[in-house]
Design a protein around this motif. Structure first.
Motif, PDB file in Angstrom:
ATOM      1  N   LEU A  31      -6.606   8.250  -0.875  1.00 40.66           N
ATOM      2  CA  LEU A  31      -5.643   7.775   0.126  1.00 40.66           C
ATOM      3  C   LEU A  31      -4.453   8.733   0.202  1.00 40.66           C
TER       4      LEU A  31
ATOM      5  N   ASN B 217       8.658  17.090   5.917  1.00 43.92           N
ATOM      6  CA  ASN B 217       8.534  15.762   5.328  1.00 43.92           C
ATOM      7  C   ASN B 217       8.070  15.829   3.886  1.00 43.92           C
TER       8      ASN B 217
ATOM      9  N   ALA C 269       0.853  -1.199   0.000  1.00 44.55           N
ATOM     10  CA  ALA C 269       0.000   0.000   0.000  1.00 44.55           C
ATOM     11  C   ALA C 269       0.887   1.247   0.000  1.00 44.55           C
ATOM     12  N   HIS C 270       1.959   1.229   0.777  1.00 44.86           N
ATOM     13  CA  HIS C 270       2.850   2.390   0.778  1.00 44.86           C
ATOM     14  C   HIS C 270       3.596   2.525  -0.557  1.00 44.86           C
TER      15      HIS C 270
ATOM     16  N   ASP D 177      -1.197  14.571   6.157  1.00 42.89           N
ATOM     17  CA  ASP D 177      -0.622  14.209   7.460  1.00 42.89           C
ATOM     18  C   ASP D 177       0.855  14.545   7.573  1.00 42.89           C
ATOM     19  N   LEU D 178       1.493  14.860   6.451  1.00 43.06           N
ATOM     20  CA  LEU D 178       2.940  15.111   6.491  1.00 43.06           C
ATOM     21  C   LEU D 178       3.232  16.512   7.009  1.00 43.06           C
ATOM     22  N   SER D 179       4.329  16.637   7.717  1.00 45.15           N
ATOM     23  CA  SER D 179       4.797  17.975   8.091  1.00 45.15           C
ATOM     24  C   SER D 179       5.361  18.635   6.836  1.00 45.15           C
TER      25      SER D 179
ATOM     26  N   SER E 288       1.260   4.088  -2.875  1.00 46.50           N
ATOM     27  CA  SER E 288       1.108   5.484  -2.490  1.00 46.50           C
ATOM     28  C   SER E 288       2.266   6.334  -3.041  1.00 46.50           C
TER      29      SER E 288
ATOM     30  N   VAL F 233      -2.720  10.937   3.136  1.00 50.10           N
ATOM     31  CA  VAL F 233      -1.325  10.731   3.557  1.00 50.10           C
ATOM     32  C   VAL F 233      -0.558  12.056   3.485  1.00 50.10           C
TER      33      VAL F 233
END
Ligand code: FES
Ligand code: FES
Lengths: 165, 165
Positions: B137, B149, B11-12, B144-146, B15, B141
Motif C-alpha cells: 500500500l 510532497n 488506513a492513512h 503517487d506523491l510529487s 500508512s 502511496v
C-alpha cells in the motif's frame, strides 16, 4: 457496513415471481404472506424494485406485481442496488489534500491508493453478484427444497397468482 | 451499505506509521494533525486499531502509537475489520422458515441460496483487501506523491516521530 434487511425480502420476492414470468404475478399481500413479513415494509421493497425497473404493476386494490423482464436479465446485483442504493461502500473524503503536507488538488487526478484498493474490492463484490441471475438463483433455491416443500410452494403459487389481462 | 468513515482515517494513520516501524511512532496529536482531523475522533480509530492488535502504545501524556507488527503483516482487510467491525454485510434472517410454505428448520442445515451468493461475494471482497498489505500500500502511496510532497512528508515525519524506549 450492513446491507438493508429489505434486500433479503426483495430477493425472495423476486424469486417467487420468477416462475410466474412473463404474464403472471402476485399481489403485495401474498408476497408478504409467503414469508410472514409485514405488508407495509414489504411494500417499500416492492416500490424500490419497481423504481429500478425490476417489477411492474402492484398499484390499486386488485393490483399485483409481475417481473418487468426475463429472470435471465435480473441479477442479484440489480436487486441489491435497487433496495440498498447505488452508493459506493467506501467514500474517500480526500483527506490527503489536508494538513501540513497536503497534496495539491491538481496532483490528485487519480484516486488515492487506499481508495483505489477499496474500489477494486467493491468492483469484485459487485461482479460476483452480477453473475447470479434470477433463473440460476431459482434453480438453486428449488434444488434445496424438499419434495413436500416444492409441492406446497407450487400449490400456493397456483392459488395465489394473478394473470395479466 | 456504508463503511465507517474512520476507515479512511485509520488506513492513512497506518500508512504514516509504516515507514517508522519497528521502533518509531507518532503521538495522537501528530496523527490527527497530518490530515487536519479532529483529535477526539482520530483517538477512537486508534483505539480500534489498538484493540485489533495493529498498533500499540498511545497511552499517557507522552504516549505515541507504533505499529504492533511488520507492515507486511497488516492488510487493508485488518484495518477495515478493526474499525468497521467484523459482522457480515448481508444478514440472513431465515425468512424461508416462515409462512404457509415454511421450510422446516431441520431442512435448513445449509444456508439459503440467496444468502450463500451474498456470502461468496463478501468473501471475494475481503480476499481482495486481504491481498493488500501495508508495505505494498505504501509503495503505491509514495509513488503517487510529487517530489515536493515526498520531501515535505519525510521532513514532517522526522520532526514529529518519537522513538521507543
Ligand atoms: S485520501 Fe481518501 S482514501 Fe486516501
Ligand atoms: S432465508 Fe435468508 S436469504 Fe433466504
Amino acid at each position: 457496513m450492513k446491507i438493508n434487511k429489505g434486500v433479503e425480502w426483495a430477493a425472495h420476492a423476486c424469486s417467487l415471481l420468477g416462475p410466474l414470468w412473463p404474464d403472471k404475478g402476485l399481489p403485495l399481500s401474498a408476497l408478504a404472506e409467503f414469508h410472514e413479513l409485514p405488508e407495509a415494509y414489504m411494500a417499500k421493497q416492492m416500490q424500490a424494485l419497481s423504481r429500478a425497473g425490476i417489477v411492474k404493476g402492484g398499484r390499486g386494490r386488485n393490483g399485483f406485481y409481475v417481473l418487468s423482464k426475463s429472470p435471465k436479465e435480473i441479477t442479484l446485483l440489480d436487486i441489491l442496488l435497487a433496495v440498498d442504493g447505488n452508493e459506493p461502500m467506501f467514500v474517500c473524503t480526500e483527506i490527503r489534500q489536508n494538513g501540513p503536507c497536503a497534496q495539491a488538488s491538481e496532483d490528485c487526478t487519480s484516486p488515492c491508493g487506499i481508495a483505489a484498493h477499496f474500489a477494486r474490492a467493491e468492483r469484485q463484490y459487485r461482479a460476483s453478484l452480477e453473475k447470479i441471475d434470477l433463473e440460476s438463483l431459482n434453480a438453486g433455491v428449488i434444488s434445496d427444497l424438499s419434495p413436500d416443500n416444492l409441492r406446497d410452494a407450487a400449490d400456493w403459487l397456483s392459488e395465489n397468482h394473478r394473470t395479466l389481462g
